[in-house]
Design a protein around this motif. Structure first.
Motif, PDB file in Angstrom:
ATOM      1  N   VAL A   1      23.637  -3.454   1.281  1.00  0.00           N
ATOM      2  CA  VAL A   1      24.847  -3.830   0.536  1.00  0.00           C
ATOM      3  C   VAL A   1      25.090  -2.840  -0.600  1.00  0.00           C
ATOM      4  N   LEU A   2      24.034  -2.474  -1.318  1.00  0.00           N
ATOM      5  CA  LEU A   2      24.164  -1.560  -2.461  1.00  0.00           C
ATOM      6  C   LEU A   2      24.632  -0.175  -2.039  1.00  0.00           C
ATOM      7  N   GLU A   3      24.212   0.262  -0.856  1.00  0.00           N
ATOM      8  CA  GLU A   3      24.598   1.593  -0.369  1.00  0.00           C
ATOM      9  C   GLU A   3      26.109   1.750  -0.235  1.00  0.00           C
ATOM     10  N   LYS A   4      26.825   0.654  -0.097  1.00  0.00           N
ATOM     11  CA  LYS A   4      28.279   0.692   0.088  1.00  0.00           C
ATOM     12  C   LYS A   4      29.037   0.684  -1.233  1.00  0.00           C
ATOM     13  N   GLN A   5      28.337   0.519  -2.343  1.00  0.00           N
ATOM     14  CA  GLN A   5      29.004   0.423  -3.633  1.00  0.00           C
ATOM     15  C   GLN A   5      29.235   1.800  -4.251  1.00  0.00           C
ATOM     16  N   GLU A   6      30.360   1.879  -4.946  1.00  0.00           N
ATOM     17  CA  GLU A   6      30.717   3.117  -5.627  1.00  0.00           C
ATOM     18  C   GLU A   6      29.751   3.386  -6.775  1.00  0.00           C
ATOM     19  N   LYS A   7      29.443   4.629  -6.998  1.00  0.00           N
ATOM     20  CA  LYS A   7      28.565   5.107  -8.075  1.00  0.00           C
ATOM     21  C   LYS A   7      27.110   4.685  -7.900  1.00  0.00           C
ATOM     22  N   ILE A   8      26.745   4.254  -6.685  1.00  0.00           N
ATOM     23  CA  ILE A   8      25.349   3.932  -6.391  1.00  0.00           C
ATOM     24  C   ILE A   8      24.919   4.744  -5.185  1.00  0.00           C
ATOM     25  N   ARG A   9      23.819   5.463  -5.343  1.00  0.00           N
ATOM     26  CA  ARG A   9      23.220   6.179  -4.215  1.00  0.00           C
ATOM     27  C   ARG A   9      21.859   5.568  -3.942  1.00  0.00           C
ATOM     28  N   VAL A  10      21.578   5.324  -2.681  1.00  0.00           N
ATOM     29  CA  VAL A  10      20.275   4.802  -2.283  1.00  0.00           C
ATOM     30  C   VAL A  10      19.578   5.878  -1.468  1.00  0.00           C
ATOM     31  N   ILE A  11      18.382   6.208  -1.889  1.00  0.00           N
ATOM     32  CA  ILE A  11      17.564   7.215  -1.209  1.00  0.00           C
ATOM     33  C   ILE A  11      16.380   6.479  -0.605  1.00  0.00           C
ATOM     34  N   HIS A  12      16.092   6.753   0.651  1.00  0.00           N
ATOM     35  CA  HIS A  12      14.980   6.096   1.334  1.00  0.00           C
ATOM     36  C   HIS A  12      13.843   7.096   1.529  1.00  0.00           C
ATOM     37  N   GLN A  13      12.634   6.640   1.301  1.00  0.00           N
ATOM     38  CA  GLN A  13      11.451   7.461   1.545  1.00  0.00           C
ATOM     39  C   GLN A  13      10.306   6.556   1.976  1.00  0.00           C
ATOM     40  N   LYS A  14       9.280   7.159   2.569  1.00  0.00           N
ATOM     41  CA  LYS A  14       8.067   6.400   2.872  1.00  0.00           C
ATOM     42  C   LYS A  14       7.405   6.029   1.557  1.00  0.00           C
ATOM     43  N   ASN A  15       6.585   4.989   1.570  1.00  0.00           N
ATOM     44  CA  ASN A  15       5.906   4.549   0.361  1.00  0.00           C
ATOM     45  C   ASN A  15       5.020   5.664  -0.180  1.00  0.00           C
ATOM     46  N   ARG A  16       5.340   6.099  -1.417  1.00  0.00           N
ATOM     47  CA  ARG A  16       4.610   7.197  -2.045  1.00  0.00           C
ATOM     48  C   ARG A  16       4.117   6.829  -3.438  1.00  0.00           C
ATOM     49  N   GLY A  17       4.446   5.646  -3.924  1.00  0.00           N
ATOM     50  CA  GLY A  17       4.007   5.242  -5.251  1.00  0.00           C
ATOM     51  C   GLY A  17       5.079   5.496  -6.302  1.00  0.00           C
ATOM     52  N   LEU A  18       4.906   4.842  -7.437  1.00  0.00           N
ATOM     53  CA  LEU A  18       5.919   4.851  -8.482  1.00  0.00           C
ATOM     54  C   LEU A  18       6.207   6.243  -9.051  1.00  0.00           C
ATOM     55  N   ALA A  19       5.179   7.007  -9.359  1.00  0.00           N
ATOM     56  CA  ALA A  19       5.393   8.318  -9.981  1.00  0.00           C
ATOM     57  C   ALA A  19       6.200   9.242  -9.069  1.00  0.00           C
ATOM     58  N   LEU A  20       5.815   9.337  -7.816  1.00  0.00           N
ATOM     59  CA  LEU A  20       6.535  10.214  -6.885  1.00  0.00           C
ATOM     60  C   LEU A  20       7.935   9.683  -6.583  1.00  0.00           C
ATOM     61  N   THR A  21       8.097   8.374  -6.631  1.00  0.00           N
ATOM     62  CA  THR A  21       9.413   7.781  -6.430  1.00  0.00           C
ATOM     63  C   THR A  21      10.345   8.156  -7.579  1.00  0.00           C
ATOM     64  N   ARG A  22       9.856   8.059  -8.798  1.00  0.00           N
ATOM     65  CA  ARG A  22      10.657   8.481  -9.955  1.00  0.00           C
ATOM     66  C   ARG A  22      10.984   9.970  -9.873  1.00  0.00           C
ATOM     67  N   ASN A  23      10.009  10.771  -9.484  1.00  0.00           N
ATOM     68  CA  ASN A  23      10.242  12.208  -9.364  1.00  0.00           C
ATOM     69  C   ASN A  23      11.340  12.504  -8.348  1.00  0.00           C
ATOM     70  N   GLU A  24      11.324  11.796  -7.224  1.00  0.00           N
ATOM     71  CA  GLU A  24      12.356  12.015  -6.200  1.00  0.00           C
ATOM     72  C   GLU A  24      13.727  11.640  -6.743  1.00  0.00           C
ATOM     73  N   GLY A  25      13.805  10.540  -7.474  1.00  0.00           N
ATOM     74  CA  GLY A  25      15.072  10.161  -8.097  1.00  0.00           C
ATOM     75  C   GLY A  25      15.558  11.214  -9.067  1.00  0.00           C
ATOM     76  N   ALA A  26      14.652  11.771  -9.845  1.00  0.00           N
ATOM     77  CA  ALA A  26      15.023  12.831 -10.789  1.00  0.00           C
ATOM     78  C   ALA A  26      15.529  14.063 -10.047  1.00  0.00           C
ATOM     79  N   ARG A  27      14.888  14.404  -8.937  1.00  0.00           N
ATOM     80  CA  ARG A  27      15.338  15.563  -8.133  1.00  0.00           C
ATOM     81  C   ARG A  27      16.745  15.336  -7.572  1.00  0.00           C
ATOM     82  N   GLN A  28      17.051  14.101  -7.202  1.00  0.00           N
ATOM     83  CA  GLN A  28      18.328  13.784  -6.573  1.00  0.00           C
ATOM     84  C   GLN A  28      19.448  13.521  -7.587  1.00  0.00           C
TER      85      GLN A  28
END
Length: 148
Positions: free
Chosen positions: A56-83
């Motif tokens: 549902v969130l993926e369809k909303q304006e100004k929201i991007r959802v990125i999917h990845q395999k489980n990598r843990g909180l630190a790497l998840t934050r890093n990926e968000g920062a990269r994107q």
């Protein structure tokens, strides 16, 4: 002006947080600061209701959802920062809320007072978790970075 201008990217790590994310997003959208995007990084959620919520969130304006395999909180934050596309970057956990004036005040403070990161000789800042491959200016406020 920094690349990304005054756009604020709010990175929200997400792992099976479907029952909390609506309140989190509502608090961000109620912000007095409106030039923003939300980057939700799904860290391999397995809960069906959480996955439906992401769809549902993926369809909303100004929201991007990125999917990845489980990598843990630190790497998840890093990926968000990269994107992140914004000139400003903030992190918010999916089960947290933010005050409506927080981002506006923080960005105003960033624009008034920033400190440049000066790594030690021989230290490669481009390999740090926070750099996103771009130079950064660290704010006096925790979790805030200006991308140069």
């Amino acid at each position: 002006m920094v690349p990304g201008g005054r756009l604020l990217s709010v990175v929200i790590p997400y792992f099976n947080m479907g029952s909390y994310i609506d309140e989190c997003i509502r608090s961000v959208k109620n912000s007095a600061y409106t030039d923003m995007e939300l980057v939700i990084v799904n860290d391999g959620s397995t809960d069906e209701s959480s996955l439906r919520k992401l769809a549902v969130l993926e369809k909303q304006e100004k929201i991007r959802v990125i999917h990845q395999k489980n990598r843990g909180l630190a790497l998840t934050r890093n990926e968000g920062a990269r994107q992140a596309a914004g000139g400003y970057l903030a992190f918010l956990d999916a089960d947290d809320k933010v005050d409506p004036t927080y981002y506006e005040k923080a960005i105003r403070t960033l624009e008034k007072m920033t400190m440049s990161i000066s790594p030690a000789p021989g230290y490669d800042i481009s390999r740090t978790a926070i750099s996103c491959g771009r130079p950064l200016r660290l704010s006096p406020l925790m979790h805030w970075f200006t991308i140069l």
